[in-house]
Design a protein around this motif. Structure first.
Motif, PDB file in Angstrom:
ATOM      1  N   ALA A 265       0.812  -1.219   0.000  1.00 42.53           N
ATOM      2  CA  ALA A 265       0.000   0.000   0.000  1.00 42.53           C
ATOM      3  C   ALA A 265       0.848   1.273   0.000  1.00 42.53           C
ATOM      4  O   ALA A 265       0.335   2.362  -0.260  1.00 42.53           O
ATOM      5  CB  ALA A 265      -0.925   0.002   1.219  1.00 42.53           C
ATOM      6  N   PHE A 266       2.147   1.136   0.265  1.00 44.59           N
ATOM      7  CA  PHE A 266       3.034   2.299   0.488  1.00 44.59           C
ATOM      8  C   PHE A 266       2.876   3.396  -0.576  1.00 44.59           C
ATOM      9  O   PHE A 266       2.611   4.550  -0.266  1.00 44.59           O
ATOM     10  CB  PHE A 266       4.480   1.820   0.555  1.00 44.59           C
ATOM     11  N   GLY A 267       3.042   2.994  -1.821  1.00 42.57           N
ATOM     12  CA  GLY A 267       2.990   3.975  -2.909  1.00 42.57           C
ATOM     13  C   GLY A 267       1.601   4.555  -3.098  1.00 42.57           C
ATOM     14  O   GLY A 267       1.440   5.733  -3.426  1.00 42.57           O
ATOM     15  N   LEU A 268       0.591   3.714  -2.895  1.00 45.88           N
ATOM     16  CA  LEU A 268      -0.791   4.172  -3.071  1.00 45.88           C
ATOM     17  C   LEU A 268      -1.153   5.195  -2.005  1.00 45.88           C
ATOM     18  O   LEU A 268      -1.841   6.177  -2.261  1.00 45.88           O
ATOM     19  CB  LEU A 268      -1.753   2.981  -3.012  1.00 45.88           C
ATOM     20  N   ARG A 269      -0.642   4.963  -0.766  1.00 42.06           N
ATOM     21  CA  ARG A 269      -0.905   5.926   0.308  1.00 42.06           C
ATOM     22  C   ARG A 269      -0.245   7.271  -0.010  1.00 42.06           C
ATOM     23  O   ARG A 269      -0.800   8.317   0.274  1.00 42.06           O
ATOM     24  CB  ARG A 269      -0.383   5.410   1.646  1.00 42.06           C
ATOM     25  N   LEU A 270       0.950   7.210  -0.593  1.00 43.17           N
ATOM     26  CA  LEU A 270       1.622   8.465  -0.951  1.00 43.17           C
ATOM     27  C   LEU A 270       0.838   9.219  -2.011  1.00 43.17           C
ATOM     28  O   LEU A 270       0.879  10.442  -2.074  1.00 43.17           O
ATOM     29  CB  LEU A 270       3.036   8.184  -1.473  1.00 43.17           C
ATOM     30  N   LYS A 271       0.127   8.469  -2.844  1.00 49.68           N
ATOM     31  CA  LYS A 271      -0.705   9.112  -3.876  1.00 49.68           C
ATOM     32  C   LYS A 271      -1.979   9.689  -3.289  1.00 49.68           C
ATOM     33  O   LYS A 271      -2.767  10.284  -4.010  1.00 49.68           O
ATOM     34  CB  LYS A 271      -1.093   8.071  -4.936  1.00 49.68           C
TER      35      LYS A 271
ATOM     36  N   SER B 184     -10.617   3.120   0.540  1.00 49.39           N
ATOM     37  CA  SER B 184     -11.311   1.958  -0.029  1.00 49.39           C
ATOM     38  C   SER B 184     -10.629   1.501  -1.313  1.00 49.39           C
ATOM     39  O   SER B 184     -10.497   0.301  -1.571  1.00 49.39           O
ATOM     40  CB  SER B 184     -12.770   2.316  -0.314  1.00 49.39           C
ATOM     41  N   GLU B 185     -10.129   2.460  -2.092  1.00 55.31           N
ATOM     42  CA  GLU B 185      -9.462   2.084  -3.337  1.00 55.31           C
ATOM     43  C   GLU B 185      -8.120   1.409  -3.035  1.00 55.31           C
ATOM     44  O   GLU B 185      -7.733   0.433  -3.690  1.00 55.31           O
ATOM     45  CB  GLU B 185      -9.236   3.301  -4.224  1.00 55.31           C
ATOM     46  N   ILE B 186      -7.409   1.934  -2.027  1.00 56.50           N
ATOM     47  CA  ILE B 186      -6.138   1.318  -1.625  1.00 56.50           C
ATOM     48  C   ILE B 186      -6.381  -0.126  -1.232  1.00 56.50           C
ATOM     49  O   ILE B 186      -5.715  -1.047  -1.699  1.00 56.50           O
ATOM     50  CB  ILE B 186      -5.496   2.109  -0.462  1.00 56.50           C
ATOM     51  N   GLU B 187      -7.393  -0.311  -0.388  1.00 55.20           N
ATOM     52  CA  GLU B 187      -7.771  -1.645   0.083  1.00 55.20           C
ATOM     53  C   GLU B 187      -8.010  -2.582  -1.107  1.00 55.20           C
ATOM     54  O   GLU B 187      -7.458  -3.682  -1.177  1.00 55.20           O
ATOM     55  CB  GLU B 187      -9.039  -1.495   0.941  1.00 55.20           C
ATOM     56  N   THR B 188      -8.802  -2.100  -2.063  1.00 61.89           N
ATOM     57  CA  THR B 188      -9.147  -2.923  -3.229  1.00 61.89           C
ATOM     58  C   THR B 188      -7.908  -3.279  -4.037  1.00 61.89           C
ATOM     59  O   THR B 188      -7.689  -4.434  -4.413  1.00 61.89           O
ATOM     60  CB  THR B 188     -10.122  -2.137  -4.149  1.00 61.89           C
ATOM     61  N   ARG B 189      -7.071  -2.261  -4.290  1.00 62.71           N
ATOM     62  CA  ARG B 189      -5.918  -2.506  -5.159  1.00 62.71           C
ATOM     63  C   ARG B 189      -4.873  -3.387  -4.491  1.00 62.71           C
ATOM     64  O   ARG B 189      -4.272  -4.241  -5.129  1.00 62.71           O
ATOM     65  CB  ARG B 189      -5.323  -1.177  -5.623  1.00 62.71           C
TER      66      ARG B 189
ATOM     67  N   LYS C   7      -3.105 -14.564   1.968  1.00 59.35           N
ATOM     68  CA  LYS C   7      -3.109 -15.047   3.348  1.00 59.35           C
ATOM     69  C   LYS C   7      -2.027 -14.392   4.200  1.00 59.35           C
ATOM     70  O   LYS C   7      -2.048 -14.471   5.408  1.00 59.35           O
ATOM     71  CB  LYS C   7      -2.857 -16.565   3.368  1.00 59.35           C
ATOM     72  N   PHE C   8      -1.040 -13.766   3.532  1.00 56.62           N
ATOM     73  CA  PHE C   8       0.127 -13.267   4.263  1.00 56.62           C
ATOM     74  C   PHE C   8       0.078 -11.762   4.517  1.00 56.62           C
ATOM     75  O   PHE C   8       1.053 -11.188   4.980  1.00 56.62           O
ATOM     76  CB  PHE C   8       1.407 -13.616   3.508  1.00 56.62           C
ATOM     77  N   ALA C   9      -1.066 -11.140   4.220  1.00 58.08           N
ATOM     78  CA  ALA C   9      -1.156  -9.678   4.280  1.00 58.08           C
ATOM     79  C   ALA C   9      -0.698  -9.090   5.611  1.00 58.08           C
ATOM     80  O   ALA C   9      -0.085  -8.027   5.645  1.00 58.08           O
ATOM     81  CB  ALA C   9      -2.582  -9.237   3.971  1.00 58.08           C
ATOM     82  N   ALA C  10      -0.975  -9.793   6.706  1.00 55.11           N
ATOM     83  CA  ALA C  10      -0.685  -9.224   8.025  1.00 55.11           C
ATOM     84  C   ALA C  10       0.733  -9.515   8.493  1.00 55.11           C
ATOM     85  O   ALA C  10       1.189  -8.963   9.486  1.00 55.11           O
ATOM     86  CB  ALA C  10      -1.677  -9.768   9.042  1.00 55.11           C
ATOM     87  N   ARG C  11       1.460 -10.355   7.752  1.00 61.50           N
ATOM     88  CA  ARG C  11       2.813 -10.718   8.209  1.00 61.50           C
ATOM     89  C   ARG C  11       3.818  -9.600   7.960  1.00 61.50           C
ATOM     90  O   ARG C  11       3.622  -8.747   7.109  1.00 61.50           O
ATOM     91  CB  ARG C  11       3.294 -11.952   7.446  1.00 61.50           C
TER      92      ARG C  11
ATOM     93  N   SER D  28       5.369  -3.036  -6.658  1.00 59.82           N
ATOM     94  CA  SER D  28       5.622  -2.224  -7.851  1.00 59.82           C
ATOM     95  C   SER D  28       4.424  -2.233  -8.783  1.00 59.82           C
ATOM     96  O   SER D  28       4.077  -1.209  -9.371  1.00 59.82           O
ATOM     97  CB  SER D  28       6.830  -2.762  -8.616  1.00 59.82           C
ATOM     98  N   MET D  29       3.787  -3.389  -8.950  1.00 59.18           N
ATOM     99  CA  MET D  29       2.728  -3.504  -9.942  1.00 59.18           C
ATOM    100  C   MET D  29       1.461  -2.745  -9.578  1.00 59.18           C
ATOM    101  O   MET D  29       0.751  -2.276 -10.461  1.00 59.18           O
ATOM    102  CB  MET D  29       2.409  -4.986 -10.222  1.00 59.18           C
ATOM    103  N   VAL D  30       1.121  -2.627  -8.256  1.00 61.63           N
ATOM    104  CA  VAL D  30      -0.097  -1.882  -7.913  1.00 61.63           C
ATOM    105  C   VAL D  30       0.016  -0.408  -8.298  1.00 61.63           C
ATOM    106  O   VAL D  30      -0.982   0.284  -8.401  1.00 61.63           O
ATOM    107  CB  VAL D  30      -0.481  -1.969  -6.409  1.00 61.63           C
ATOM    108  N   MET D  31       1.248   0.053  -8.521  1.00 58.16           N
ATOM    109  CA  MET D  31       1.438   1.445  -8.938  1.00 58.16           C
ATOM    110  C   MET D  31       1.175   1.626 -10.431  1.00 58.16           C
ATOM    111  O   MET D  31       1.242   2.738 -10.941  1.00 58.16           O
ATOM    112  CB  MET D  31       2.867   1.902  -8.627  1.00 58.16           C
ATOM    113  N   GLU D  32       0.911   0.524 -11.126  1.00 57.09           N
ATOM    114  CA  GLU D  32       0.695   0.544 -12.571  1.00 57.09           C
ATOM    115  C   GLU D  32       1.785   1.327 -13.298  1.00 57.09           C
ATOM    116  O   GLU D  32       1.525   2.332 -13.958  1.00 57.09           O
ATOM    117  CB  GLU D  32      -0.706   1.110 -12.889  1.00 57.09           C
ATOM    118  N   PRO D  33       3.023   0.861 -13.159  1.00 59.83           N
ATOM    119  CA  PRO D  33       4.143   1.592 -13.773  1.00 59.83           C
ATOM    120  C   PRO D  33       4.125   1.454 -15.293  1.00 59.83           C
ATOM    121  O   PRO D  33       3.553   0.507 -15.821  1.00 59.83           O
ATOM    122  CB  PRO D  33       5.361   0.872 -13.194  1.00 59.83           C
TER     123      PRO D  33
END
Lengths: 259, 342
Positions: free
Chosen positions: B100-106, B111-116, B128-132, B150-155
């Motif tokens: 979520a790091f890059g999305l939060r900076l944007k 809700s959109e961050i969560e979805t992406r 399953k590993f989201a909380a680790r 990297s990919m959630v940023m749609e580079p």
């Protein structure tokens, strides 16, 4: 004597020599007598209670706390960026700077104190509190730089580049991914600095003046006039405070990794 | 995939202080291509990649991406993703927060961050590993987190530094499939850096072979593997018998050997893989000095007047014992023709 017998004996003597005085102080502070003595005469908590009623102890405790907290905070404000620069960039005089920053550890406090007094405080007319504050900052700075550098060296620098490529500025990357990861190192440096500053005697001795002195100096002068066990009681209380802080630090931070 | 260049490097020169790492490099990459930068360490491949990411400012030259000159655009505004060799995950953040790091900076809505992020983690199979924390994951999983991050940023371009080299053989295959899938599903332009020709051949659409800060050869995996144009590339992809050509003659240890064919004027040498050497017939003579069995084939080292020759035969054929005299041929028709022999 065989090493089998000899080694534990040496170990025992060393421990007795290091920890023995502490027990003596604690015992002396619980004495019922009127003068500082060992073995104690009778048992009483009156000297422990008296510590809290001595006006000058209260004042010098406040000075010491201010110096320990303020001086250490200032040393970190200067030391964190310095450590960062020293560990991340190949600076032209990096090693020299590192050595200079460590000097206050190596040079005897008496010399530092005298030099500060003779060449800085007196000629420039610094007030006592400011002089003490600057001196304690300088004394703590080496610890701040060393401990924070150790943390930074354990942290990969590419996470900053990763943060930048995800849209962060360089400064943002420092605060978002470097600081949170060296937090326990900073806390360790703070505790070490606090204890160092609080227990500092020689430099404070030179710089203390009328109305403003640190607790250890105040204890020294108290003892010159009043030879009752309250100084022992105060020493014991301070020792317990230090032990408590270091114990908590070890428990929650793994303090011994940094020092 | 259109033919217009999407990412182009023009006369790019990169330097660290006074040390020039890459000199006058020209390269264009089409949208949606999967390109490998292949070369030994120190060839400038990582440096070139870092300059595309914006982590290194070129000494001279131009980088343009999607029609815009990005030479002076700072790294955080380029829309270029980079998966580091060490993954460079943030140790203090959970897997979810890493992605979520890059999305939060944007400053996207929560809700959109969560979805992406959820979709990103699902696509790399790590829901399953989201909380680790990253330290609680294996190397392969960490790498997939880095990929998702990297990919959630749609580079516009995704760069990968040695994406397979830290993985064991099984994970390597998995990651290779993963990267091809991501590339196919998203159509992102991908460049990865590797020193392993196997990785480059199996993964890339196009390979850029680099040496000493310059491009040696650009081509499809087939081009590079079958038709290396320089001695370095031939050697790098496993042509072990390499001879220079001078004045239309093969330069061998015992003197020049005339070649029957007429050669194109730019012929600088010929190279044969061990299995291209014909054993048991031909104009040359050699003595078997060593033999080794590798399952499906047998490899021979021959002492010959031309110099040492490595040959390979099917293991089904009878073995030649060390000391045996053999005739052999280096068929020019099978050889790779080298245009440079530097």
């Amino acid at each position: 004597m065989t090493p089998r017998v000899f080694s534990p004996l040496v170990l025992f003597l060393v421990i007795a020599f290091l920890i023995g005085p502490f027990f003596i102080i604690v015992a002396a502070s619980l004495s019922g007598g009127e003068t500082l003595a060992f073995p104690p005469q009778g048992f009483s908590l009156k000297w422990v209670a008296k510590v809290f009623t001595v006006e000058s102890f209260r004042e010098s405790f406040a000075v010491s706390m201010f110096l320990a907290i303020g001086g250490t905070a200032m040393a970190l404000v200067l030391g964190i960026p310095a450590s960062y620069a020293l560990s991340r960039y190949k600076l032209p005089f990096g090693e020299t700077v590192r050595t200079i920053v460590s000097l206050p550890i190596i040079v005897p406090g008496i010399i530092v104190g005298l030099a500060l007094l003779r060449y800085i405080v007196v000629p420039f007319g610094f007030n006592i509190t400011l002089a003490l504050f600057l001196a304690h900052t300088a004394l703590v700075l080496p610890y701040a730089v060393r401990v924070v550098s150790a943390s930074l060296n354990n942290l990969r620098s590419d996470i900053e580049e990763a943060a930048v490529l995800l849209g962060s500025s360089r400064a943002g990357a420092f605060f978002r991914v470097v600081m949170p990861n060296i937090r326990s190192g900073i806390l360790a440096a703070f505790i070490l600095g606090f204890v160092t500053s609080f227990n500092q005697v020689p430099v404070s001795l030179f710089l203390s003046g009328p109305g403003v002195r640190t607790l250890p100096i105040d204890m020294l002068s108290y003892m010159e006039i009043t030879y009752d066990p309250s100084v022992a009681a105060l020493s014991a209380l301070l020792a317990f405070m230090s032990i408590g802080i270091v114990f908590l630090a070890e428990r929650f931070l793994g303090f011994s990794r940094y020092v | 995939m259109s033919d217009a260049p999407f990412l182009s490097l023009e006369k790019l020169t990169l330097a660290y202080g006074d040390t020039v790492a890459v000199k006058d490099l020209d390269l264009s990459i089409r949208k949606g291509e999967l390109v490998a930068f292949l070369g030994p360490s120190g060839c400038g491949k990582t440096t070139t990649m870092r300059s595309i990411a914006g982590l290194l400012t070129p000494a001279s030259g131009r980088i343009s991406l999607d029609g815009a000159d990005i030479t002076r655009v700072s790294a955080n505004k380029r829309s270029v993703g980079l998966v580091f060799q060490s993954y460079a995950l943030f140790p203090h953040l959970s897997v979810f927060e890493n992605v979520a790091f890059g999305l939060r900076l944007k400053k996207l809505p929560a809700s959109e961050i969560e979805t992406r992020v959820t979709a990103g983690l699902k696509s790399v199979g790590l829901s399953k590993f989201a909380a680790r924390k990253p330290a609680e994951l294996s190397g392969g999983q960490q790498q997939r987190v880095a990929l998702a991050r990297s990919m959630v940023m749609e580079p516009k371009v995704l760069l990968l530094d040695e994406p397979l080299s830290n993985l064991d053989a099984r994970l390597r295959l998995e990651m290779r499939t993963e990267l091809q899938r991501v590339q196919k599903e998203t159509g992102v332009t991908m460049i990865f850096v590797t020193h392993d020709q196997g990785e480059a051949l199996s993964l890339a659409d196009r390979i850029v072979v680099m040496l000493n800060g310059a491009i040696e050869q650009i081509g499809t995996p087939e081009d590079i593997y079958n038709r290396p144009v320089s001695r370095f590339v031939a050697d790098f992809v496993g042509f072990e018998n390499i001879f220079a050509v001078e004045g239309g003659k093969l330069k061998a240890a015992n003197g020049p050997i005339a070649l029957s064919e007429s050669l194109p004027p730019d012929t600088a040498g010929f190279a044969w893989r061990p299995r291209m050497v014909t054993l048991g017939s031909g104009p040359f003579q050699g003595t078997v000095r060593g033999a080794s069995f590798s399952g499906s084939t047998r490899e021979y080292l021959l002492d010959t007047p031309l110099g040492a020759i490595k040959a390979e035969e099917d293991a089904g054929l009878a073995a030649h014992q060390p000391g045996t005299e053999l005739t052999f041929d280096l068929p020019v028709a099978k050889a790779a023709r080298l245009e440079r022999f530097g």
